[in-house]
Design a protein around this motif. Structure first.
Motif, PDB file in Angstrom:
ATOM      1  N   ALA A 843     -29.432   3.306   9.230  1.00  0.00           N
ATOM      2  CA  ALA A 843     -29.514   2.130  10.100  1.00  0.00           C
ATOM      3  C   ALA A 843     -28.210   1.919  10.861  1.00  0.00           C
ATOM      4  CB  ALA A 843     -29.844   0.894   9.263  1.00  0.00           C
ATOM      5  N   ARG A 844     -27.081   2.103  10.171  1.00  0.00           N
ATOM      6  CA  ARG A 844     -25.790   1.942  10.831  1.00  0.00           C
ATOM      7  C   ARG A 844     -25.624   2.994  11.938  1.00  0.00           C
ATOM      8  NH1 ARG A 844     -22.161  -1.818  11.975  1.00  0.00           N
ATOM      9  NH2 ARG A 844     -21.946  -0.698  13.939  1.00  0.00           N
ATOM     10  N   GLY A 845     -26.095   4.222  11.690  1.00  0.00           N
ATOM     11  CA  GLY A 845     -26.034   5.261  12.713  1.00  0.00           C
ATOM     12  C   GLY A 845     -26.914   4.939  13.906  1.00  0.00           C
ATOM     13  N   LEU A 846     -28.117   4.410  13.643  1.00  0.00           N
ATOM     14  CA  LEU A 846     -28.999   4.014  14.750  1.00  0.00           C
ATOM     15  C   LEU A 846     -28.339   2.934  15.601  1.00  0.00           C
ATOM     16  CD1 LEU A 846     -32.382   3.891  12.799  1.00  0.00           C
ATOM     17  CD2 LEU A 846     -31.828   5.483  14.643  1.00  0.00           C
ATOM     18  N   ALA A 850     -27.124   2.755  19.655  1.00  0.00           N
ATOM     19  CA  ALA A 850     -27.848   1.742  20.427  1.00  0.00           C
ATOM     20  C   ALA A 850     -29.370   1.807  20.277  1.00  0.00           C
ATOM     21  CB  ALA A 850     -27.472   1.838  21.920  1.00  0.00           C
ATOM     22  N   ARG A 851     -29.842   2.292  19.149  1.00  0.00           N
ATOM     23  CA  ARG A 851     -31.283   2.293  18.873  1.00  0.00           C
ATOM     24  C   ARG A 851     -31.573   1.083  17.984  1.00  0.00           C
ATOM     25  NH1 ARG A 851     -32.164   8.623  17.427  1.00  0.00           N
ATOM     26  NH2 ARG A 851     -34.160   7.830  16.636  1.00  0.00           N
ATOM     27  N   ILE A 852     -31.485  -0.100  18.576  1.00  0.00           N
ATOM     28  CA  ILE A 852     -31.440  -1.362  17.845  1.00  0.00           C
ATOM     29  C   ILE A 852     -32.731  -1.623  17.078  1.00  0.00           C
ATOM     30  CG2 ILE A 852     -31.064  -3.847  18.039  1.00  0.00           C
ATOM     31  CD1 ILE A 852     -28.623  -2.184  18.719  1.00  0.00           C
ATOM     32  N   GLU A 853     -33.870  -1.477  17.738  1.00  0.00           N
ATOM     33  CA  GLU A 853     -35.135  -1.822  17.079  1.00  0.00           C
ATOM     34  C   GLU A 853     -35.405  -0.912  15.883  1.00  0.00           C
ATOM     35  OE1 GLU A 853     -36.871  -4.507  17.549  1.00  0.00           O
ATOM     36  OE2 GLU A 853     -35.305  -5.045  18.976  1.00  0.00           O
ATOM     37  N   GLU A 854     -35.118   0.389  16.044  1.00  0.00           N
ATOM     38  CA  GLU A 854     -35.303   1.299  14.908  1.00  0.00           C
ATOM     39  C   GLU A 854     -34.368   0.938  13.766  1.00  0.00           C
ATOM     40  OE1 GLU A 854     -35.863   5.667  16.146  1.00  0.00           O
ATOM     41  OE2 GLU A 854     -35.023   4.709  17.942  1.00  0.00           O
ATOM     42  N   ALA A 855     -33.141   0.564  14.110  1.00  0.00           N
ATOM     43  CA  ALA A 855     -32.167   0.190  13.079  1.00  0.00           C
ATOM     44  C   ALA A 855     -32.636  -1.063  12.348  1.00  0.00           C
ATOM     45  CB  ALA A 855     -30.798  -0.045  13.713  1.00  0.00           C
ATOM     46  N   ARG A 856     -33.150  -2.052  13.105  1.00  0.00           N
ATOM     47  CA  ARG A 856     -33.614  -3.290  12.466  1.00  0.00           C
ATOM     48  C   ARG A 856     -34.783  -3.010  11.524  1.00  0.00           C
ATOM     49  NH1 ARG A 856     -34.098  -6.199  16.783  1.00  0.00           N
ATOM     50  NH2 ARG A 856     -32.109  -7.279  16.535  1.00  0.00           N
ATOM     51  N   ALA A 857     -35.725  -2.177  11.959  1.00  0.00           N
ATOM     52  CA  ALA A 857     -36.879  -1.848  11.103  1.00  0.00           C
ATOM     53  C   ALA A 857     -36.421  -1.124   9.840  1.00  0.00           C
ATOM     54  CB  ALA A 857     -37.880  -0.997  11.883  1.00  0.00           C
ATOM     55  N   TYR A 874     -26.904  -2.267  -3.295  1.00  0.00           N
ATOM     56  CA  TYR A 874     -26.560  -2.037  -1.899  1.00  0.00           C
ATOM     57  C   TYR A 874     -27.076  -3.144  -0.989  1.00  0.00           C
ATOM     58  CZ  TYR A 874     -24.518   1.320   1.356  1.00  0.00           C
ATOM     59  OH  TYR A 874     -23.683   1.959   2.246  1.00  0.00           O
ATOM     60  N   ILE A 875     -27.692  -4.176  -1.567  1.00  0.00           N
ATOM     61  CA  ILE A 875     -28.209  -5.258  -0.743  1.00  0.00           C
ATOM     62  C   ILE A 875     -27.111  -5.935   0.080  1.00  0.00           C
ATOM     63  CG2 ILE A 875     -29.139  -7.610  -0.902  1.00  0.00           C
ATOM     64  CD1 ILE A 875     -31.182  -6.599  -2.886  1.00  0.00           C
ATOM     65  N   PRO A 876     -25.898  -6.200  -0.478  1.00  0.00           N
ATOM     66  CA  PRO A 876     -24.864  -6.808   0.373  1.00  0.00           C
ATOM     67  C   PRO A 876     -24.553  -5.986   1.622  1.00  0.00           C
ATOM     68  CG  PRO A 876     -24.225  -6.956  -1.930  1.00  0.00           C
ATOM     69  CD  PRO A 876     -25.447  -6.085  -1.882  1.00  0.00           C
ATOM     70  N   GLU A 877     -24.506  -4.662   1.487  1.00  0.00           N
ATOM     71  CA  GLU A 877     -24.219  -3.824   2.651  1.00  0.00           C
ATOM     72  C   GLU A 877     -25.379  -3.843   3.638  1.00  0.00           C
ATOM     73  OE1 GLU A 877     -21.951  -1.005   5.000  1.00  0.00           O
ATOM     74  OE2 GLU A 877     -21.591  -2.710   3.677  1.00  0.00           O
ATOM     75  N   LEU A 878     -26.627  -3.843   3.139  1.00  0.00           N
ATOM     76  CA  LEU A 878     -27.776  -3.918   4.034  1.00  0.00           C
ATOM     77  C   LEU A 878     -27.789  -5.248   4.792  1.00  0.00           C
ATOM     78  CD1 LEU A 878     -30.498  -2.379   1.682  1.00  0.00           C
ATOM     79  CD2 LEU A 878     -29.447  -1.283   3.665  1.00  0.00           C
ATOM     80  N   LEU A 879     -27.429  -6.346   4.106  1.00  0.00           N
ATOM     81  CA  LEU A 879     -27.345  -7.640   4.779  1.00  0.00           C
ATOM     82  C   LEU A 879     -26.228  -7.646   5.829  1.00  0.00           C
ATOM     83  CD1 LEU A 879     -27.886  -9.993   1.715  1.00  0.00           C
ATOM     84  CD2 LEU A 879     -29.439  -9.712   3.656  1.00  0.00           C
ATOM     85  N   ARG A 880     -25.115  -6.988   5.513  1.00  0.00           N
ATOM     86  CA  ARG A 880     -24.029  -6.898   6.494  1.00  0.00           C
ATOM     87  C   ARG A 880     -24.496  -6.139   7.745  1.00  0.00           C
ATOM     88  NH1 ARG A 880     -19.720  -3.745   8.347  1.00  0.00           N
ATOM     89  NH2 ARG A 880     -20.518  -1.884   7.304  1.00  0.00           N
ATOM     90  N   ILE A 881     -25.225  -5.045   7.525  1.00  0.00           N
ATOM     91  CA  ILE A 881     -25.737  -4.282   8.675  1.00  0.00           C
ATOM     92  C   ILE A 881     -26.741  -5.130   9.465  1.00  0.00           C
ATOM     93  CG2 ILE A 881     -27.010  -2.209   9.356  1.00  0.00           C
ATOM     94  CD1 ILE A 881     -25.850  -0.870   6.806  1.00  0.00           C
ATOM     95  N   ARG A 882     -27.557  -5.911   8.738  1.00  0.00           N
ATOM     96  CA  ARG A 882     -28.459  -6.834   9.444  1.00  0.00           C
ATOM     97  C   ARG A 882     -27.650  -7.778  10.345  1.00  0.00           C
ATOM     98  NH1 ARG A 882     -31.897 -11.061   5.968  1.00  0.00           N
ATOM     99  NH2 ARG A 882     -33.583  -9.521   5.907  1.00  0.00           N
ATOM    100  N   GLY A 883     -26.543  -8.313   9.798  1.00  0.00           N
ATOM    101  CA  GLY A 883     -25.690  -9.184  10.605  1.00  0.00           C
ATOM    102  C   GLY A 883     -25.121  -8.463  11.807  1.00  0.00           C
ATOM    103  N   ASP A 884     -24.673  -7.220  11.625  1.00  0.00           N
ATOM    104  CA  ASP A 884     -24.141  -6.447  12.751  1.00  0.00           C
ATOM    105  C   ASP A 884     -25.201  -6.244  13.821  1.00  0.00           C
ATOM    106  OD1 ASP A 884     -21.724  -6.284  11.468  1.00  0.00           O
ATOM    107  OD2 ASP A 884     -21.974  -4.212  10.788  1.00  0.00           O
ATOM    108  N   LEU A 885     -26.455  -6.035  13.406  1.00  0.00           N
ATOM    109  CA  LEU A 885     -27.537  -5.862  14.373  1.00  0.00           C
ATOM    110  C   LEU A 885     -27.787  -7.147  15.149  1.00  0.00           C
ATOM    111  CD1 LEU A 885     -29.956  -3.771  12.143  1.00  0.00           C
ATOM    112  CD2 LEU A 885     -29.104  -3.053  14.370  1.00  0.00           C
TER     113      LEU A 885
END
Length: 973
Positions: A843-846, A850-857, A874-885
């Motif tokens: 997700a972070r790579g997407l 700039a592949r935002i929708e794929e990263a969000r999914a 790993y939930i804290p990191e996934l939530l952080r990536i959600r915030g970055d998105l």
């Protein structure tokens, strides 16, 4: 601060001016710094860039002490790095040079100071066009040295070499005994000598079960496979080779369909792959070219033929050479030439028949030999009409040779046909002998058969093993059946190996030594043959079941897990479920099935059924050991599939039984698996406490391990897990130290499964977290090679995911496709271990591309998966990536959604005692607040978290946090 090299001292290690063609020679190695190339002989050595730089620095000043500081300045000229980084690259360098930790032929450690290159070094300058010679010398191969020359086949061999350069699958077809194997081996030796290919010879003649053709190929190339998909492991291996490959499939006729399938799969694996097959009939495979091998040339029928004229024909040349070898005083004359020519014609130029006939000149003259052949052919003239003519001739030759033997040797020869391959003298005497044929008689008969070339003797390290030629073995088995002895001798054979392996059944509880493997590895074909008979209509299933149980340690130690599973399934199928006396055997079989199916098939229903049945029987019998074995297999399965809550619940029962019985090994292993589950459930402090106890137990002088070499070594596995826990808790230097120690110990043991485990679960992920991409790439080379070479399918998807992660860190979009496939493979194979980690990296790579929708999914799917599987680490990191998105589409976070995600990540990380993830989320939130014009609030968020760290300040995340804090504290101009 970065190290400056503006004014180096006299002995400073600085990057040299790269002059084309400067080459350093040491041992069998050649280092060309200007081309960043290390060669062993003329074969390129895979080595990371940092390790190559360290090697260059050492060889430039051989015999001198190069300090650690100097080497780190050379390899990392613009960075300050920890000493552990240098250790990683020194270890990688030593492995590339073929050194073990205790073997310092090239690089010596000067304790506390640095390193020294201790081998002689020669510096040369050669023309640029010769600087890198072809990389095809010194290939890997298993081709035996030629004991005799291939007579009369020179033009054929040259022709076939040319054909093989133009086609990728070539089959040499012809009748038995014509010399197909001799020709194929001669071609293989020529190709080995040319150095363009790795060459592997696979003898399929001993296989009675076509399903084991892939096993035979894997064994020949030295591929250790931990999966039921051996063709895929082979394809992976050949695809990763940096040298073209040639595989010779010999004697395909009895497994013709399986040979055709594996040949097609191999040539499809890589564009430079070649397959050379020998068979009595074409494979009928896609892309196959067939070459019909003709008989050796014979002289015409002429009474005036001279010896010199006759020797121009290959059949006569072969006969004379073999006759002289059998009888040193044999000196044919011109008068013998027409007779010898007639013998060769009667044998139709079949090489094996000519050789067998020539050996009889120790007892007969050429005229007598011709007379015997005439009589024998006359007797066979009315033989089976449907047999091929050449097969009739060869059978006639064998029948004639058999007729010349005394009765005792005939009995021994036909009974030796029960062996599928090589055998020892002791096993021959035990199985072949009986009351009329005493032990001494068998020994004498074997010696005589060797002298008459009916039996081959091959001297090993400390024992001689014997084998029949393939055609002779078929003939012997036919005679055994005609004598009505096939079943009785097969029963003796199966009973002998049942008893032999029963004496080795303690291999369940200890690792094998070299002698154990030397004794049992060559007899695994006998086990297969014995089981085939035992479970046949004429066999004895009780012997088969007992032999299956006794052979389980051998299959495990030889890493033949798929075959072990198949044989266990076969034994269970033949057991009477209503026989209480067989309960203990059934329990052991189900226990073995649970473990082998887990490693070769993943978490399928068969695993659940097997461990459930084993546990139920163990509880009825009150067998605590097998209760623990069954539960352990179940817990491993739950952990591998990502069902950590289920594993944790079942481990409570496991630990209770282990404590009740005082089984220290099981207590330790139970704690380790529990810590694995707790770590991934986000219970870091509790997991660490358990791991500290396990490591303390391993440090005690009384500890012992019951795990076989099929499993990860407990201490290294525990250190790997401890490294991951410590990293998440923010003890970054200690974590890297544990990972390095685990890798050093794993490398010292040479245990490939453990090395792969350490690299996958500790060393490479931590190197990526730390931003040490060179170290990660160097380790990844080792991991990918190990996955390919040893078939570590369990790590296949995770290795692919780590490869993709490294590529993304290098800003290479190819990493996205790798991670996408890795996640799909993890789902297909029901492997849940660290699924959320790879999903987060993807997700972070997407997002980066700039592949935002794929990263969000991807993030939302990973969060749902983590909640469903209790993999909360790993939930804290996934939530952080959600915030970055969210911030990527609303930079100032007008709705507060990104801030909410960051705050939730910080809170969960704090609850889990995951300081590292708390820092990452706090840094993202602080950056958001800085963009919103609230630097004081940003510092208030980040500083307290950063200040809790006491180590690891050279790692990427801490350096980025420090940079952000300095920016926040700098007044605006």
């Amino acid at each position: 601060m970065p190290v400056s090299h503006d004014s180096p001292g006299r002995n400073a290690v600085v990057a040299p001016l790269e002059a084309t063609g400067i080459t350093y020679l040491f041992g069998s190695f050649r280092l060309i710094p200007s081309q960043k190339t290390l060669l062993n002989g003329d074969a390129r050595v895979l080595i990371g860039g940092r390790a190559l730089e360290v090697l260059t620095a050492l060889v430039e000043r051989p015999g001198e002490l190069i300090t650690k500081k100097e080497l780190m300045a050379r390899a990392w000229p613009r960075s300050v790095v920890e000493e552990s980084n240098l250790k990683v690259h020194i270890a990688a360098l030593r492995k590339s040079l073929g050194e073990s930790p205790n073997d310092q032929r090239f690089v010596a450690t000067v304790v506390g100071r640095g390193y020294q290159f201790v081998a002689p070094v020669q510096r040369t300058v050669i023309p640029p066009e010769l600087a890198v010679p072809p990389t095809h010398s010194h290939p890997s191969h298993n081709i035996p040295a030629a004991l005799v020359r291939p007579i009369g086949r020179t033009e054929t061999i040259e022709d076939l070499q040319g054909r093989l350069s133009r086609t990728r699958l070539l089959t040499v077809a012809g009748p038995g005994g014509i010399g197909k194997t001799t020709v194929a081996l001669a071609i293989a030796r020529e190709i080995v000598e040319a150095g363009a290919h790795d060459v592997w010879f696979v003898n399929l003649s001993r296989l009675s079960n076509a399903s084991f053709v892939p096993h035979a190929v894997a064994n020949a190339i030295g591929l250790v496979v931990h999966s039921d998909d051996i063709p895929r492991a082979l394809a992976h291996y050949f695809r990763l080779r940096n040298r073209p490959q040639l595989v010779v499939l010999d004697s395909c006729e009895q497994v013709i369909e399986a040979a055709a399938i594996i040949a097609e799969q191999m040539i499809a694996a890589a564009p430079h792959m070649r397959v050379l097959a020998t068979s009595r009939e074409p494979l009928h495979a896609v892309g196959e070219h067939v070459f019909r091998l003709e008989p050796l040339d014979n002289p015409p029928d002429s009474a005036t033929l001279t010896l010199q004229e006759a020797l121009h024909y290959a059949a006569v040349e072969l006969f004379v050479e073999r006759a002289v070898a059998a009888r040193g005083d044999f000196a044919p004359t011109d008068s013998d030439a027409p007779v010898v020519a007639q013998i060769c014609r009667r044998l139709d130029g079949i090489a094996l028949a000519i050789e067998l006939a020539a050996t009889r000149l120790d007892a007969f003259g050429v005229h007598e030999l011709l007379g015997l052949l005439d009589d024998r052919f006359a007797a066979l003239a009315q033989g089976r009409r449907t047999a091929p003519e050449r097969q009739k001739t060869l059978l006639a030759t064998l029948d004639w040779s058999h007729q010349l033997l005394p009765e005792s040797e005939r009995v021994v020869l036909r009974r030796l046909g029960v062996f599928p391959g090589a055998f020892s003298l002791g096993s021959a005497a035990a199985i072949v002998g009986d009351d009329p044929l005493a032990y001494a008689g068998v020994i004498d008969a074997v010696a005589s058969l060797v002298a008459k070339s009916m039996l081959s003797a091959n001297a090993g390290n400390d024992a001689v093993r014997y084998r029949l030629l393939d055609t002779t073995r078929e003939y012997a088995r036919r005679k055994l059946a005609e004598a009505g002895e096939l079943d009785i001798v097969s029963r003796r054979h199966a009973g002998y190996f049942r008893d032999l392996y029963a004496r080795a059944e303690d291999g369940w509880n200890r690792s094998p030594d070299a002698r154990w493997l030397a004794d049992h590895e060559p007899t695994i074909d006998d086990v297969r043959a014995a089981l085939n008979w035992a479970f046949s209509a004429q066999g004895d299933a009780a012997i088969g079941i007992a032999l299956t149980l006794s052979a389980i340690p051998a299959w495990i130690h030889l890493s033949s897990l798929d075959e072990c599973r198949t044989r266990v399934e076969q034994a269970l199928h033949h057991m009477n479920a209503d026989t209480p006396a067989l309960e203990r055997q059934r329990m052991k079989l189900y226990s073995a099935l649970a473990a082998t199916a887990l490693y070769t098939r993943g978490m399928v229903s068969q695993v659940d059924t097997a461990w459930t049945n084993a546990l139920a029987i163990a509880e009825r019998l009150g067998d605590k050991e097998y209760q623990l074995r069954s539960l352990f297999a179940a817990c491993c399965g739950f952990v591998y599939s990502g069902q950590h809550r289920a594993a944790d619940e079942l481990l409570k029962k496991f630990r209770a039984i282990a404590s009740e019985t005082g089984n220290a090994v099981s207590i330790s292993e139970g704690s380790r698996i529990t810590a694995f589950a707790w770590h991934h459930m986000g219970r870091q402090s509790e997991a660490r406490t358990l791991l500290e106890g396990v490591l303390a137990w391993y440090a005690s002088p009384t500890h012992r391990s019951q795990l076989s070499d099929n499993h990860v070594k407990g201490r290294e596995g525990t250190r790997s897990l401890m490294a991951s826990v410590l990293w998440f808790q923010g003890m970054l230097d200690r974590a890297q130290g544990e990972a390095q120690q685990a890798l050093d110990d794993a490398n010292a043991s040479g245990h490939t499964l453990t090395i792969g485990y350490v690299l996958v679960f500790a060393f490479i992920p931590l190197a990526l977290h730390a931003g040490e991409l060179d170290a990660a790439e160097d380790a990844l080379v080792t991991l990918l090679d190990s996955v390919a070479k040893h078939g570590l399918i369990l790590f296949d998807a995770m290795a692919l995911g780590l490869h993709g992660a490294v590529r993304l860190e290098r800003k290479d979009p190819a990493g996205l496709a790798m991670l996408h496939e890795a996640l799909a493979q993890l789902r297909r194979e029901h492997i849940g271990m660290r699924y959320s980690l790879f999903a987060g990296i993807y997700a972070r790579g997407l997002l980066d591309f700039a592949r935002i929708e794929e990263a969000r999914a991807t993030v939302e799917e990973a969060l749902a998966w983590s909640e469903a599987h209790d993999e909360r680490w790993y939930i804290p990191e996934l939530l952080r990536i959600r915030g970055d998105l969210l911030a990527a589409t609303d930079e100032r976070d007008s709705q507060g959604a990104a801030e909410a995600a960051y705050q939730r990540a910080i809170e969960i990380a704090r609850q889990q005692d995951a300081l590292f993830l708390q820092l990452r989320a706090a840094r993202s939130l602080a950056a958001l607040k800085h963009r919103q014009g609230e630097p004081a609030r940003a510092e208030q968020i980040l500083a307290p978290v950063y200040d809790r760290f006491t180590e690891g300040f050279a790692t990427r995340d801490l350096k980025e946090a420090r940079t952000l804090l300095e920016r926040l504290r700098t007044p605006p101009h």
